[in-house]
Structures are given as structure tokens and as C-alpha cells.
Scaffold this motif. Structure first.
Motif, PDB file in Angstrom:
ATOM      1  N   TYR A 106      -3.264  -2.795  -4.284  1.00 40.33           N
ATOM      2  CA  TYR A 106      -4.549  -2.408  -3.697  1.00 40.33           C
ATOM      3  C   TYR A 106      -4.686  -0.889  -3.664  1.00 40.33           C
ATOM      4  CZ  TYR A 106      -8.041  -1.481  -0.104  1.00 40.33           C
ATOM      5  OH  TYR A 106      -9.132  -0.991   0.573  1.00 40.33           O
ATOM      6  N   LEU A 107      -3.647  -0.202  -3.211  1.00 37.32           N
ATOM      7  CA  LEU A 107      -3.686   1.255  -3.109  1.00 37.32           C
ATOM      8  C   LEU A 107      -3.873   1.900  -4.476  1.00 37.32           C
ATOM      9  CD1 LEU A 107      -0.833   1.741  -0.501  1.00 37.32           C
ATOM     10  CD2 LEU A 107      -3.213   2.452  -0.187  1.00 37.32           C
ATOM     11  N   GLY A 108      -3.184   1.382  -5.485  1.00 30.50           N
ATOM     12  CA  GLY A 108      -3.291   1.968  -6.811  1.00 30.50           C
ATOM     13  C   GLY A 108      -4.618   1.696  -7.487  1.00 30.50           C
ATOM     14  N   LEU A 109      -5.106   0.459  -7.383  1.00 26.65           N
ATOM     15  CA  LEU A 109      -6.328   0.079  -8.090  1.00 26.65           C
ATOM     16  C   LEU A 109      -7.599   0.534  -7.377  1.00 26.65           C
ATOM     17  CD1 LEU A 109      -5.457  -3.563  -9.249  1.00 26.65           C
ATOM     18  CD2 LEU A 109      -5.651  -1.509 -10.682  1.00 26.65           C
ATOM     19  N   LEU A 110      -7.617   0.450  -6.048  1.00 31.13           N
ATOM     20  CA  LEU A 110      -8.871   0.698  -5.327  1.00 31.13           C
ATOM     21  C   LEU A 110      -8.958   2.109  -4.743  1.00 31.13           C
ATOM     22  CD1 LEU A 110      -9.456  -2.848  -3.793  1.00 31.13           C
ATOM     23  CD2 LEU A 110     -10.409  -1.835  -5.861  1.00 31.13           C
ATOM     24  N   PRO A 111      -8.234   2.473  -3.685  1.00 24.52           N
ATOM     25  CA  PRO A 111      -8.375   3.850  -3.181  1.00 24.52           C
ATOM     26  C   PRO A 111      -8.072   4.917  -4.222  1.00 24.52           C
ATOM     27  CG  PRO A 111      -7.271   2.488  -1.561  1.00 24.52           C
ATOM     28  CD  PRO A 111      -7.349   1.672  -2.815  1.00 24.52           C
TER      29      PRO A 111
END
Length: 325
Positions: free
Chosen positions: A217-222
């Protein structure tokens, strides 16, 4: 000042705020299962791969050879060092508290710009810097979840290296778009983080599912999507609107941390965060007053991206209170 709520520009700006704010509690989840090294490297790898894959479709060019040293500095500070320091700090510092401490990053970028880029140091910058740093001290000394610990200083160190990233990326933004600079820095940061790969492999093999999902999630979105939609928004919005929206990141991070992790911020921490944001607002008023939105410089002094916004404008906006995790 702000676009219509239903407009793509507004949605992109609102999405950036929510994504960057949600990163702080997501880090807390990822650290528990992957550790500092594992989460830092895995997030960078995922974001770098995602940005590299979309680069041909977003018009990202290869950097010039002479710009590679500055790209390396941006990646080493704004990506590698920032991720490691913030993740390390959040081992003991609450997610919402970390977002308040990171909010002072623009102070360091402005001071570095004054020292090394010849930007003018005004009384407003001095007063705003003192106010913002004073607010950070209040947050660090608060008797809340974290208190005054080494971890608080580590998070402040993350704010310092983010300030260095803003400073080092500004010369690049005179020739490249904000999305291009973010892509270059993310790839460079991943390269510098390669020594963390063995620890990441071991941690990922034993990590629970929620930690792995948090890292993805951290890599793809934020990280990846956040930079894409931020570049879209700042290319189409007035400087004041983009700046003001990013002041919402700390309070949104506090709200998300409360809902997601059950963290309740101490009143002193909230007060200190408000003081820090007030100081950053005071510093940033000098840029808004100096240049009206949409003003283009003479031909040849700033590169235009495909949307018509100058890279110089994007460089100024990247320093305007940007709070990312």
C-alpha cells in the motif's frame, strides 16, 4: 481559490492529502511485521517499479548526465534516508505525532535555499522558522504517547533530510517536471537502499500478511500514485490552493491514526503541531506574494511540462509545506 469539489483537480489534491496522511499509520502497521529495514526497502522497490512502469505513458524523460549528482543527492536524502529515519522514529513515536514533527520540513528547505541557492532571507522567514521549530519542540516535549525521546529526534532528522530533498530537487525542477524528479529520486533511493535487501528478504519471508499489505500500500499509493496525482494537481491549481491543502495532512493523519490505530493525540501535541503549521504558513506567504499564480517567466528560463505549468512553479510548490510520509 479552490476548484469545484467534483473537479478532477480537486479530487487529485484531496487524494494526495489523504494518501500522504494515511501513510503515517500504515508505517506503524508495516514496522511491526517487517522492521525498519524491511519496510523501508520494500516500499522503495514497489514505488520505484510502479513509477518506472508508468514512466513511458506519463512522458518521463531520461535525466541528463550532468544532473545525475543532484539526482543522487535527492534520492539518498529524500527517499533512502527519509524512509529509514521516519520508519525508525515511528517505532516509538505515534503516527499522528510523527506527522506533526514532519510538518517542519519546509523550514529546513527554505533555510538551505537561503544558504546555498542565494534565496533572500527575510525577517518573515526568520520569525516563521523560529515559530515552526518552537512548535516542533512543543510536540517533542509533550507528555503524550511518545514524550521527549531519541525517537522524536529521529523523526525530526527525517524532516531535515526531507528539507534537503526539497532543496536539492529545486535545481532539477528548472529542467524537469515534478513527476520526473520524483521518479528519478525514487529509483536512485532504491539503489542506495540495496544494502537493506538481505534483511528485507528475511523479514518478508516471516512477515504477517497485514505488514506485507501495508508495504505494498505504501509503495503503490502514497509513494507512487501520490506523486502522480500531486504532479497533476499542482500543474493545474493556483499556488495558494495547493499550498493550503497540504496543511491538512497533519490533521488528517491524526484522524486516520485515531480511526485505524486508536491513537489519541495529547492536547499539547496538537497545540505544538498547530504552532508549527502557523510558522510554515508565515514562511510560505513570501512566495505567494512574490509571484502571482500562473505567471510565466521569459522564454528559456523555465521548462514547460505538458500541462503548461512551469517547472519553476512546481519547484516552489514542492517547498510549500509539503508533508509526505
Amino acid at each position: 481559490m479552490f476548484p469545484r469539489v467534483a473537479s478532477p483537480r480537486f479530487l487529485a489534491l484531496a487524494g494526495t492529502v489523504v494518501l500522504w496522511a494515511s501513510a503515517f499509520p500504515a508505517i506503524r502497521v508495516g514496522i511491526d511485521g517487517l522492521g525498519v529495514a524491511g519496510l523501508s526497502f520494500l516500499r522503495l522497490v514497489v514505488a520505484a517499479l510502479a513509477l518506472t512502469l508508468v514512466a513511458p505513458f506519463t512522458g518521463v524523460r531520461l535525466p541528463r548526465r550532468r544532473d545525475l549528482p543532484m539526482v543522487a543527492l535527492s534520492g539518498a536524502t529524500g527517499m533512502t534516508a527519509y524512509q529509514v529515519l521516519l520508519n525508525w522514529g515511528e517505532v516509538h513515536v505515534a503516527a499522528g505525532t510523527a506527522s506533526l514533527l514532519i510538518s517542519v520540513a519546509p523550514v529546513f528547505s527554505v533555510l538551505l535555499g537561503t544558504a546555498f541557492l542565494g534565496e533572500r532571507l527575510t525577517g518573515r522567514i526568520v520569525v516563521g522558522s523560529v515559530i515552526a521549530l518552537g512548535g516542533a519542540a512543543i510536540v517533542s516535549l509533550a507528555e503524550g504517547t511518545s514524550g521527549f525521546t531519541v525517537s522524536s529526534l529521529v523523526v525530526l532528522a527525517a524532516a531535515v533530510v526531507q528539507g534537503v530533498y526539497h532543496f536539492s530537487s529545486k535545481p532539477l525542477l528548472r529542467h524537469y517536471t515534478g513527476l520526473e524528479v520524483a521518479t528519478y529520486a525514487m529509483v536512485a533511493g532504491t539503489v542506495f537502499a540495496l544494502p537493506l535487501a538481505p534483511a528485507t528478504w528475511h523479514a518478508a519471508a516471516h512477515a504477517p500478511a497485514d505488514a506485507l499489505v501495508s508495504a505494498l500500500y505504501l509503495g503503490l499509493l502514497p509513494s507512487a500514485l501520490g506523486f502522480v496525482i500531486w504532479a497533476y494537481a499542482v500543474a493545474r491549481l493556483p499556488l495558494a490552493a495547493a499550498t493550503a491543502a497540504l496543511y491538512l495532512v497533519p490533521p488528517v493523519a491524526l484522524a486516520v491514526s485515531f480511526v485505524w490505530l486508536g491513537e489519541v493525540p495529547h492536547a499539547i501535541e496538537v497545540a505544538g503541531g498547530a504552532v508549527s503549521v502557523a510558522g510554515v504558513v508565515l514562511i510560505n506567504r513570501r512566495t505567494a506574494a512574490r509571484r502571482s499564480p500562473g505567471t510565466l517567466r521569459s522564454p528559456g528560463t523555465a521548462a514547460l511540462d505538458t500541462s503548461g505549468a512551469t517547472a519553476d512553479d512546481q519547484g516552489d510548490r514542492s517547498q510549500q509545506g509539503a508533508v509526505r510520509a
